[in-house]
Design a protein around this motif. Structure first.
Motif, PDB file in Angstrom:
ATOM      1  N   GLN A  66       0.826  -1.212   0.000  1.00  8.49           N
ATOM      2  CA  GLN A  66       0.000   0.000   0.000  1.00  8.49           C
ATOM      3  C   GLN A  66       0.856   1.255   0.000  1.00  8.49           C
ATOM      4  O   GLN A  66       0.607   2.194  -0.762  1.00  8.49           O
ATOM      5  CB  GLN A  66      -0.924  -0.014   1.220  1.00  8.49           C
ATOM      6  CG  GLN A  66      -2.015  -1.068   1.155  1.00  8.49           C
ATOM      7  CD  GLN A  66      -2.816  -1.145   2.439  1.00  8.49           C
ATOM      8  OE1 GLN A  66      -2.254  -1.048   3.541  1.00  8.49           O
ATOM      9  NE2 GLN A  66      -4.120  -1.329   2.327  1.00  8.49           N
ATOM     10  N   ARG A  67       1.866   1.281   0.855  1.00  5.73           N
ATOM     11  CA  ARG A  67       2.727   2.468   0.923  1.00  5.73           C
ATOM     12  C   ARG A  67       3.516   2.660  -0.370  1.00  5.73           C
ATOM     13  O   ARG A  67       3.757   3.791  -0.800  1.00  5.73           O
ATOM     14  CB  ARG A  67       3.656   2.362   2.130  1.00  5.73           C
ATOM     15  CG  ARG A  67       2.941   2.528   3.469  1.00  5.73           C
ATOM     16  CD  ARG A  67       3.927   2.591   4.624  1.00  5.73           C
ATOM     17  NE  ARG A  67       4.619   1.319   4.839  1.00  5.73           N
ATOM     18  CZ  ARG A  67       4.164   0.327   5.576  1.00  5.73           C
ATOM     19  NH1 ARG A  67       2.978   0.429   6.175  1.00  5.73           N
ATOM     20  NH2 ARG A  67       4.863  -0.785   5.741  1.00  5.73           N
ATOM     21  N   SER A  68       3.905   1.566  -0.993  1.00  7.96           N
ATOM     22  CA  SER A  68       4.614   1.671  -2.267  1.00  7.96           C
ATOM     23  C   SER A  68       3.713   2.277  -3.338  1.00  7.96           C
ATOM     24  O   SER A  68       4.136   3.156  -4.101  1.00  7.96           O
ATOM     25  CB  SER A  68       5.095   0.295  -2.713  1.00  7.96           C
ATOM     26  OG  SER A  68       5.610   0.342  -4.029  1.00  7.96           O
ATOM     27  N   ASN A  69       2.464   1.820  -3.394  1.00 11.54           N
ATOM     28  CA  ASN A  69       1.523   2.383  -4.359  1.00 11.54           C
ATOM     29  C   ASN A  69       1.296   3.867  -4.096  1.00 11.54           C
ATOM     30  O   ASN A  69       1.254   4.681  -5.030  1.00 11.54           O
ATOM     31  CB  ASN A  69       0.191   1.628  -4.296  1.00 11.54           C
ATOM     32  CG  ASN A  69       0.284   0.230  -4.867  1.00 11.54           C
ATOM     33  OD1 ASN A  69       1.117  -0.047  -5.724  1.00 11.54           O
ATOM     34  ND2 ASN A  69      -0.565  -0.670  -4.397  1.00 11.54           N
ATOM     35  N   GLN A  70       1.153   4.218  -2.820  1.00 10.97           N
ATOM     36  CA  GLN A  70       0.960   5.625  -2.468  1.00 10.97           C
ATOM     37  C   GLN A  70       2.189   6.462  -2.820  1.00 10.97           C
ATOM     38  O   GLN A  70       2.078   7.593  -3.314  1.00 10.97           O
ATOM     39  CB  GLN A  70       0.641   5.735  -0.975  1.00 10.97           C
ATOM     40  CG  GLN A  70      -0.705   5.147  -0.602  1.00 10.97           C
ATOM     41  CD  GLN A  70      -0.844   4.851   0.874  1.00 10.97           C
ATOM     42  OE1 GLN A  70       0.135   4.937   1.637  1.00 10.97           O
ATOM     43  NE2 GLN A  70      -2.051   4.489   1.303  1.00 10.97           N
ATOM     44  N   PHE A  71       3.361   5.894  -2.600  1.00 10.12           N
ATOM     45  CA  PHE A  71       4.616   6.578  -2.915  1.00 10.12           C
ATOM     46  C   PHE A  71       4.709   6.854  -4.425  1.00 10.12           C
ATOM     47  O   PHE A  71       5.066   7.962  -4.848  1.00 10.12           O
ATOM     48  CB  PHE A  71       5.784   5.713  -2.453  1.00 10.12           C
ATOM     49  CG  PHE A  71       7.142   6.328  -2.647  1.00 10.12           C
ATOM     50  CD1 PHE A  71       7.658   7.215  -1.722  1.00 10.12           C
ATOM     51  CD2 PHE A  71       7.920   5.998  -3.760  1.00 10.12           C
ATOM     52  CE1 PHE A  71       8.920   7.781  -1.900  1.00 10.12           C
ATOM     53  CE2 PHE A  71       9.174   6.557  -3.941  1.00 10.12           C
ATOM     54  CZ  PHE A  71       9.675   7.451  -3.009  1.00 10.12           C
ATOM     55  N   GLU A  72       4.375   5.841  -5.238  1.00  7.79           N
ATOM     56  CA  GLU A  72       4.418   6.008  -6.689  1.00  7.79           C
ATOM     57  C   GLU A  72       3.369   7.013  -7.149  1.00  7.79           C
ATOM     58  O   GLU A  72       3.625   7.830  -8.048  1.00  7.79           O
ATOM     59  CB  GLU A  72       4.201   4.665  -7.381  1.00  7.79           C
ATOM     60  CG  GLU A  72       5.363   3.700  -7.254  1.00  7.79           C
ATOM     61  CD  GLU A  72       6.649   4.250  -7.867  1.00  7.79           C
ATOM     62  OE1 GLU A  72       6.586   4.904  -8.930  1.00  7.79           O
ATOM     63  OE2 GLU A  72       7.719   4.040  -7.276  1.00  7.79           O
TER      64      GLU A  72
END
Length: 683
Positions: free
Chosen positions: A449-455
């Protein structure tokens, strides 16, 4: 707009929407053998002659002539939907990446090591069950009205959950020095509108299986009345499919350029609260591009009259699908049973380490890539590619000069465009910074989830900034290549620059037929039926005369008719209009590579090797990279969703080349034989 060589799925919506695809080459004839210091990886000169079926006449089926024995003797691994050269190199790339990650996970301070360790800890994932995703699912369940739905759908988009619409920041096609917010149609759980609307037996069976899948996933999530709710969601998605644009319409750069203000969008599509939708992610765009305006209007109207419970179910199921690989096997296996097996025919999920490598490539790709290129991409390969690219660009310039159908005015502009190209080879000059991305060893779903938000934040953060010209849309580990129209660039990741595409020990003819044609393919995309609409600055702008456009259209129509005639299954044809960009890329790319090969001989005749002339070896090198076996379900899906023709028909583009006829002497009347007047020459 971008186009990919292989057709690999983009990891970010922005990439998916801005890339025109190339397509994966298929696997080489045999598995790589350990080459000696002076011998190529495949065969005696870079081509696996043992994979040929010389009982087949080249003029009947050049693909089978070059690849028939390989096709008969090469099974598709149980965890793959198809298998070919791209897969062979992808397996090698992932094995190498695995070693990098296993070493990194020994260091508790390594971000890539911690991310991989979290993925590989399947026991913790199983022990936690659905607890990690419950807060998000509860938020979806808590929606009570359309405004709340818009806010939660927007929040889901930031976390990688596809909703009713898709949006991203990319170059403004008519102002390529400026970033702009763009949006496209969305809202379908099946791959394309045709899956809902095609009344054939195969599609009907998939729809039945899809409804059963929706029911199962709702049940796994602890929902009641799953059967009724699955049917209601299918009915809703079917209505959405009816307003969606087709694949052919959606690839038209002119039709999909629709600039409007947010107020204009709200007037055009009053059924959905777009101001709330975008504001939920801190966006108040002065203007945006809407790719399929009538579809957006239709979807908004459907949302306005659909019960909120159905809309919530769509988000809930999209969430389970988006996060399936980070959840317990009960969910992940059910998701794979439909999307992997029913849709693509793949019998088994990949081993956990393979899925872990894929996750790292998608979440921390350039952090991994830095290590990968240091270990596996020698400077000599980059230098050799620099030379090959220059040779192919020069050949394209000569071909432009010789075009009989193009005006001198347009030729001058074409040369300006050619001079503006930026080739990118191997890896970025400037690496991504992942300092703001929090990774925990005990929180796989949270990492995703955090990776998707970061991207998402990285992409949206481009608004108002100068164009990121250093940016890459692929990692160095990717077995692919792409053309980016707005950037006027062609891009070749490190991992594709290996046999059978490129082998420093192979005969130059095979390399020009392999990586040379890949270079030519990406270059030709900038001059295909969509890429040619962009000028030397990357602007969507007609730079041809009306007569040039008419002449070009006549040639592309003729090429489209060739592909329309291909029928992999009874009643299931290749769509010439849908695959047009890739077909032009193959036709132009092979022509440019052949000219570059001939020029590289310096006026001397090519040697004969193992009884094969230089041109024969060139065309065999082309055929070798397209070796690929498909599962039926996967090939049927590709006919609907993949802008590339199946590999066999990509190989058979040779039927348009006089040099191929001179090399192999096919007799008139052969199945792929074309009379000289019927051979298509464009670039």
């Amino acid at each position: 707009m971008k186009t990919l060589l292989l057709g690999a799925a983009a990891t970010a919506l922005a990439l998916a929407a801005t890339m025109a695809q190339a397509d994966q080459p298929a696997t080489p004839a045999a598995a790589p053998t350990s080459a000696s210091a002076d011998k190529p990886t495949y065969g005696s000169y870079g081509f696996d002659a043992a994979g040929m079926d010389q009982s087949v006449k080249p003029g009947d089926d050049f693909y089978d002539y070059a690849n028939g024995a390989w096709a008969k003797n090469t099974p598709i691994p149980a965890d793959k939907s198809n298998y070919g050269a791209f897969n062979t190199l992808d397996d090698l790339s992932r094995t190498r990446t695995r070693a990098i990650l296993e070493s990194a996970q020994k260091d508790s301070g390594s971000k890539i090591g911690n991310a991989y360790a979290a993925y590989m800890d399947g026991a913790t994932v199983e022990a936690k069950g659905l607890a990690p995703i419950k807060p998000w699912l509860d938020e979806v369940r808590g929606v009570t009205d359309l405004a709340g739905y818009a806010r939660v759908a927007a929040k889901g988009a930031r976390a990688g959950v596809p909703g009713p619409f898709r949006f991203y920041v990319g170059q403004d096609d008519k102002d390529p020095e400026t970033y702009i917010l763009s949006m496209t149609q969305g809202g379908l759980g099946l791959p394309d509108r045709d899956y809902y609307l095609d009344q054939g037996e195969k599609m009907a069976a998939i729809r039945t299986a899809y409804v059963a899948h929706l029911e199962k996933m709702l049940t796994l999530a602890g929902e009641s009345d799953a059967k009724m709710r699955a049917a209601a969601l299918m009915a809703f998605e079917t209505e959405v499919a009816k307003v969606h644009w087709s694949q052919v319409e959606s690839r038209d750069a002119d039709k999909t350029y629709n600039k409007m203000t947010l107020a204009d969008l709200q007037k055009t599509a009053p059924g959905f609260d777009f101001a709330t939708y975008y504001k939920a992610n801190g966006l108040t765009p002065a203007s945006l591009l809407v790719a399929q305006p009538s579809a957006v209007t239709g979807e908004a109207a459907l949302i306005a009259k659909t019960p909120v419970g159905v809309l919530k179910d769509a988000l809930l199921l999209a969430s389970l699908h988006a996060y399936a690989d980070y959840l317990p096997d009960s969910v992940a296996n059910a998701d794979f049973a439909f999307y992997g097996t029913t849709l693509s025919g793949t019998p088994e999920r990949e081993e956990r380490w393979k899925r872990g490598v894929t996750f790292l490539k998608e979440s921390l790709g350039e952090e991994v890539g830095k290590v990968y290129v240091a270990q596996y991409f020698p400077p000599e390969t980059k230098a050799a590619m620099d030379v090959l690219v220059k040779n192919v660009l020069s050949a394209m310039g000569r071909r432009i000069d010789g075009l009989p159908w193009m005006s001198d005015t347009a030729k001058a502009r074409a040369h300006k465009k050619l001079a503006a190209f930026t080739p990118k080879i191997g890896y970025p000059d400037k690496w991504r910074d992942y300092d703001g991305l929090a990774i925990r060893r005990d929180d796989l779903l949270g990492n995703a989830q955090r990776s998707n938000q970061f991207e998402f934040d990285y992409n949206i953060g481009k608004l108002g900034k100068p164009i990121y010209r250093w940016e890459w849309g692929m990692t160095p580990m990717e077995i692919n290549a792409y053309a980016n129209f707005g950037m006027v660039e062609i891009v070749f990741p490190a991992a594709i620059l290996q046999p059978p595409f490129f082998d420093p020990k192979a005969d130059p003819a095979v390399n020009y037929g392999g990586i040379g044609a890949v270079i030519g393919h990406e270059l030709s995309h900038h001059f295909d039926d969509q890429g040619a609409k962009y000028d030397e600055t990357g602007k969507l702008n007609q730079w041809w005369t009306d007569q040039d456009v008419a002449n070009f259209k006549a040639l592309t129509t003729k090429l489209g008719a060739q592909y329309d005639a291909y029928e992999p299954f009874p009643g299931a044809h290749v769509k010439g209009a849908f695959t047009m960009g890739e077909n032009i890329g193959d036709l132009g790319g092979l022509a440019v590579a052949l000219d570059a090969y001939h020029a590289s001989l310096g006026g001397k005749p090519a040697p004969v090797i193992d009884g094969m002339t230089g041109d024969q070896r060139f065309f065999l090198g082309w055929a070798q990279v397209w070796r690929r076996n498909y599962r039926e379900a996967n090939l049927r899906q590709r006919l609907v969703t993949d802008p590339h023709a199946p590999s066999q028909y990509r190989t058979d583009i040779v039927r348009n080349f006089d040099a191929w006829y001179d090399a192999f002497k096919p007799a008139p009347g052969g199945k792929i034989y074309l009379a000289p007047k019927d051979r298509v020459k464009i670039w």
